[in-house]
Design an enzyme around this catalytic site. Sequence first.
Site, PDB file in Angstrom:
ATOM      1  N   GLY A   1       0.759  -1.242   0.000  1.00  0.00           N
ATOM      2  CA  GLY A   1       0.000   0.000   0.000  1.00  0.00           C
ATOM      3  C   GLY A   1       0.787   1.288   0.000  1.00  0.00           C
ATOM      4  O   GLY A   1       0.188   2.354  -0.170  1.00  0.00           O
TER       5      GLY A   1
ATOM      6  N   GLU B   1       4.032  -6.593   1.696  1.00  0.00           N
ATOM      7  CA  GLU B   1       3.514  -7.000   0.381  1.00  0.00           C
ATOM      8  C   GLU B   1       3.456  -5.823  -0.588  1.00  0.00           C
ATOM      9  O   GLU B   1       2.387  -5.478  -1.083  1.00  0.00           O
ATOM     10  CB  GLU B   1       2.095  -7.567   0.539  1.00  0.00           C
ATOM     11  CG  GLU B   1       1.968  -8.722   1.497  1.00  0.00           C
ATOM     12  CD  GLU B   1       0.504  -9.095   1.777  1.00  0.00           C
ATOM     13  OE1 GLU B   1      -0.406  -8.267   1.535  1.00  0.00           O
ATOM     14  OE2 GLU B   1       0.273 -10.217   2.223  1.00  0.00           O
ATOM     15  N   PRO B   2       4.577  -5.181  -0.844  1.00  0.00           N
ATOM     16  CA  PRO B   2       4.522  -4.028  -1.743  1.00  0.00           C
ATOM     17  C   PRO B   2       4.296  -4.445  -3.196  1.00  0.00           C
ATOM     18  O   PRO B   2       4.846  -5.450  -3.645  1.00  0.00           O
ATOM     19  CB  PRO B   2       5.917  -3.403  -1.592  1.00  0.00           C
ATOM     20  CG  PRO B   2       6.807  -4.546  -1.228  1.00  0.00           C
ATOM     21  CD  PRO B   2       5.949  -5.488  -0.408  1.00  0.00           C
ATOM     22  N   GLY B   3       3.488  -3.716  -3.886  1.00  0.00           N
ATOM     23  CA  GLY B   3       3.278  -3.949  -5.309  1.00  0.00           C
ATOM     24  C   GLY B   3       3.646  -2.689  -6.068  1.00  0.00           C
ATOM     25  O   GLY B   3       4.707  -2.568  -6.682  1.00  0.00           O
TER      26      GLY B   3
ATOM     27  N   ARG C   1      -6.165   3.057 -15.586  1.00  0.00           N
ATOM     28  CA  ARG C   1      -6.144   3.793 -14.322  1.00  0.00           C
ATOM     29  C   ARG C   1      -6.720   5.207 -14.395  1.00  0.00           C
ATOM     30  O   ARG C   1      -7.456   5.609 -13.496  1.00  0.00           O
ATOM     31  CB  ARG C   1      -4.726   3.830 -13.737  1.00  0.00           C
ATOM     32  CG  ARG C   1      -4.172   2.429 -13.396  1.00  0.00           C
ATOM     33  CD  ARG C   1      -2.896   2.494 -12.572  1.00  0.00           C
ATOM     34  NE  ARG C   1      -3.138   3.009 -11.262  1.00  0.00           N
ATOM     35  CZ  ARG C   1      -2.899   4.244 -10.869  1.00  0.00           C
ATOM     36  NH1 ARG C   1      -2.330   5.107 -11.678  1.00  0.00           N
ATOM     37  NH2 ARG C   1      -3.204   4.616  -9.652  1.00  0.00           N
TER      38      ARG C   1
ATOM     39  N   CYS D   1     -13.825   3.988 -28.355  1.00  0.00           N
ATOM     40  CA  CYS D   1     -15.111   4.678 -28.464  1.00  0.00           C
ATOM     41  C   CYS D   1     -15.783   4.824 -27.108  1.00  0.00           C
ATOM     42  O   CYS D   1     -16.803   4.189 -26.824  1.00  0.00           O
ATOM     43  CB  CYS D   1     -16.013   3.923 -29.430  1.00  0.00           C
ATOM     44  SG  CYS D   1     -15.291   3.862 -31.057  1.00  0.00           S
TER      45      CYS D   1
HETATM   46  C1  LIG Z   1      -3.184  -5.139  -3.763  1.00  0.00           C
HETATM   47  C2  LIG Z   1      -2.608  -5.731  -2.555  1.00  0.00           C
HETATM   48  C3  LIG Z   1      -1.291  -5.451  -2.193  1.00  0.00           C
HETATM   49  C4  LIG Z   1      -0.413  -4.484  -2.945  1.00  0.00           C
HETATM   50  O1  LIG Z   1      -0.808  -3.167  -2.800  1.00  0.00           O
HETATM   51  P1  LIG Z   1       0.110  -1.984  -3.387  1.00  0.00           P
HETATM   52  O2  LIG Z   1      -0.649  -0.772  -3.070  1.00  0.00           O
HETATM   53  O3  LIG Z   1       0.243  -2.229  -4.845  1.00  0.00           O
HETATM   54  O4  LIG Z   1       1.418  -2.055  -2.672  1.00  0.00           O
HETATM   55  C5  LIG Z   1      -0.781  -6.097  -1.078  1.00  0.00           C
HETATM   56  N1  LIG Z   1      -1.531  -6.967  -0.354  1.00  0.00           N
HETATM   57  C6  LIG Z   1      -2.808  -7.244  -0.676  1.00  0.00           C
HETATM   58  C7  LIG Z   1      -3.571  -8.207   0.150  1.00  0.00           C
HETATM   59  C8  LIG Z   1      -3.397  -6.636  -1.771  1.00  0.00           C
HETATM   60  O5  LIG Z   1      -4.662  -6.904  -2.075  1.00  0.00           O
END
Ligand SMILES: *Cc1c(COP(=O)(O)O)cnc(C)c1O
Length: 411
Positions: free
Chosen positions: A237, A271-273, A310, A340
């Site tokens: 997050g 859990e960084p994405g 997005r 469209c």
């Molecule tokens: C989407 C998600 C993430 C990653 O969130 P980011 O904002 O991309 O870092 C981590 N853990 C869980 C459970 C998620 O659903």
Amino acid sequence: MLEFRKDDLYIENVKLSNIAKEYGTSTYVYSKQQIVNNYESYKNAMGAKEGLICFACKTNSNGNILKILSELGAGADTTSGGEIYRCLKAGFDPLKIVYAGVGKTSEEIEYALKSSILMFNVESFEELVAIDKVAGKLKTKANIAFRINPYVNPDTHSYIVTGKKDTKFGIPYEDAIKAYLTAKKKKNINIVGMHFHIGSQILEVEPFIVAAKKVKKIIDEVEKNGIHISYIDCGGGLGIKYEPGDKVPSPKNLMSKLFPIFDKDKKFIFEPGRSIIGNAGHLLTKVLYRKISGRKSFLIIDAGMNDLIRPTLYSAYHEIVPVKKTGAKKVKTDVAGPICESGDFMGKERMLPLIEQGRYLLVTCAGAYGAAMSSQYNSRPLLSEVLVDGKQTKLIRKRASYKDLTLNEIE
Ligand SMILES: *Cc1c(COP(=O)(O)O)cnc(C)c1O
């Protein structure tokens, strides 16, 4: 890893206009070095603490990107059987894979158990029952954490808030202890942790701290009942800098405040994405047409909302820059795609030079939730992806063809 050298924009040591010429547009372009740097900043912030940095692979699940992270020693945060499959294929150690999601099917649960993943992040009482049942059938034990909803409301887009009251995510805060006591009685369940994830693109540390303190209370209560929590999974997050004014907390900011909240023996999972892949990837597009309509100017480009959803889905802002500097006067213009739908735009009312047909624009910081959310809407074949490493480029997904559009249709 983006930098103008004289008049040309480079990613690492490659001119973006050369990538456009070689691979065509539109295409996603990633910097390997940026991915490595982002991962390292989490790794370094962890210091000597035991735990895992699990890349949230829903943000970008290209096998080449996953492989970079698995080779760095990262774990993976997955949300479906398909993601577990991709992660195993990319070489992740199953014991570094965590699996969240409110709607795990029994087939997915079975696949995850057979793959021997580290743990399930369980989001409901009925899911617990389902996991216990499948584990029993396979004569194994499932490692679980409950995802606790700590009821905090970070300041971000409502579609990406997950940790406030009345969302579908996690176990309601008031039911948390009951959940652990229920799990303790299940024969095929092994409790290993506690999980929370409060949302995405969060630009302050405070909401994480509030959530962590609430989760700590539950841990204390649960441990009094003889249940040991080894892993604290703090979710992902952390936000990234999309707009010039955005101030972004670092993993070190976050961890240095989180760690002291919990007992010393705890292991941590993050859990960084977005904060791993977001600023490492960009969408490279070509201007097709310039257009004046009433009082408005438009640059029509060859990337649409099917390629990057997005802006229209989350009202997200992406900085848009021409890859070659020009002396042309800047005007207020919308940057729109070919689809469209009025929602098909990359940016509105941007000050940009009305560059000529055939010139290239870069929609920046689109590495997360970009390619991963792309679709074939308007029957536009999925776009290509290119990975840059120093001076080298590698095609990591080829552009789909018209034939691919009808691949699974039955005549
Ligand atoms: C989407 C998600 C993430 C990653 O969130 P980011 O904002 O991309 O870092 C981590 N853990 C869980 C459970 C998620 O659903």
